[in-house]
Design an enzyme around this catalytic site. Structure first.
Site, PDB file in Angstrom:
ATOM      1  N   ASP A   1      -0.848  -4.090  -6.362  1.00  0.00           N
ATOM      2  CA  ASP A   1      -1.049  -3.206  -7.508  1.00  0.00           C
ATOM      3  C   ASP A   1      -2.478  -3.359  -8.035  1.00  0.00           C
ATOM      4  OD1 ASP A   1      -0.936  -1.940 -10.119  1.00  0.00           O
ATOM      5  OD2 ASP A   1       1.236  -2.077  -9.958  1.00  0.00           O
TER       6      ASP A   1
ATOM      7  N   HIS B   1       0.872   0.321  -6.868  1.00  0.00           N
ATOM      8  CA  HIS B   1       1.455   0.903  -8.075  1.00  0.00           C
ATOM      9  C   HIS B   1       2.096   2.259  -7.749  1.00  0.00           C
ATOM     10  CE1 HIS B   1       1.479   0.823 -12.529  1.00  0.00           C
ATOM     11  NE2 HIS B   1       1.436   2.147 -12.427  1.00  0.00           N
TER      12      HIS B   1
END
Length: 232
Positions: free
Chosen positions: A170, A201
């Site tokens: 992420d 993400h």
């Protein structure tokens, strides 16, 4: 196919819509789906419909109603992505938690009582975490909730089941931030944290460029089992 349910804000400032889908029979419980920064868009509405198909009353409140009611954009469109980042700056998370609390109350009223869970994505993941600390929700799930690491001072208030999903790659929620979340929550018997290797993400979006099928299916399966137990 869902419909819009009007919900009165707790501060009496107006009302907002929640996209709502009902199961074929008596609901097992209710699940509130909290949007990303892209509004109650087709992906979020599909998640609501999917929970209803699994036997839950499901609702997705319009979290941006105070400044962009009906907001609905596509994260795969660069201009929409940039607009969403601007819109997010107007969001008052304290008022957002109040709106989730209003939705929890509305869900219980629609069912005539019963348990309620919250599942949120991105911005909604942060909202789900704070819902676990600030409301009487029965269970909460957050997917890649940004900013949770800055709100860990509230973690002592978590007294109901909480599950968090994070992507190891992420680019918003770094390994350092995830380590801080682990340090604060790993000792809490109510909290469970899962991390997913090789994804970024937004991996559990229903469709589009960000989705990773394998990680999304694993996370969603864990979420479904979690709610089946916590909301029974």
């Amino acid at each position: 196919m869902g419909l819009m349910t009007p919900i009165e804000a707790l501060d009496a400032s107006g009302s907002f819509d929640a996209y709502t889908a009902k199961p074929a029979g008596t609901p097992k419980a209710a699940i509130i789906v909290i949007q990303e920064i892209f509004g109650v868009n087709p992906g979020i509405r599909k998640k609501v419909d999917d929970w209803a198909a699994k036997g839950y009353l499901a609702l997705a409140p319009d979290m941006f109603w105070r400044f962009k009611p009906g907001y609905d954009v596509d994260p795969d469109v660069p201009a929409d992505m940039q607009d969403a980042f601007v819109a997010m700056q107007q969001f008052d998370i304290g008022k957002g938690i109040e709106d989730v609390e209003a939705t929890i109350r509305a869900a219980r009223k629609l069912m005539g009582g019963g348990k309620v869970g919250v599942v949120g994505f991105c911005l909604g993941g942060r909202v789900a975490f704070l819902t676990a600390t600030r409301t009487d929700v029965d269970a909460s799930v957050g997917y890649y909730g940004g900013g949770i690491d800055t709100m860990l001072g509230e973690s002592h208030a978590i007294a109901k089941p909480l599950m968090l999903h994070f992507a190891e790659d992420d680019h918003f929620i770094t390994a350092e931030k995830r380590a801080a979340i682990h340090a604060a929550l790993d000792g809490n018997k109510h909290a469970t944290i899962h991390e997913y290797a090789g994804v970024d993400h937004g991996f559990a979006t229903t469709s589009g460029k960000r989705r990773d099928d394998a990680a999304a299916e694993l996370a969603d399966g864990r979420t479904e089992a979690f709610f089946a137990e916590a909301l029974a």
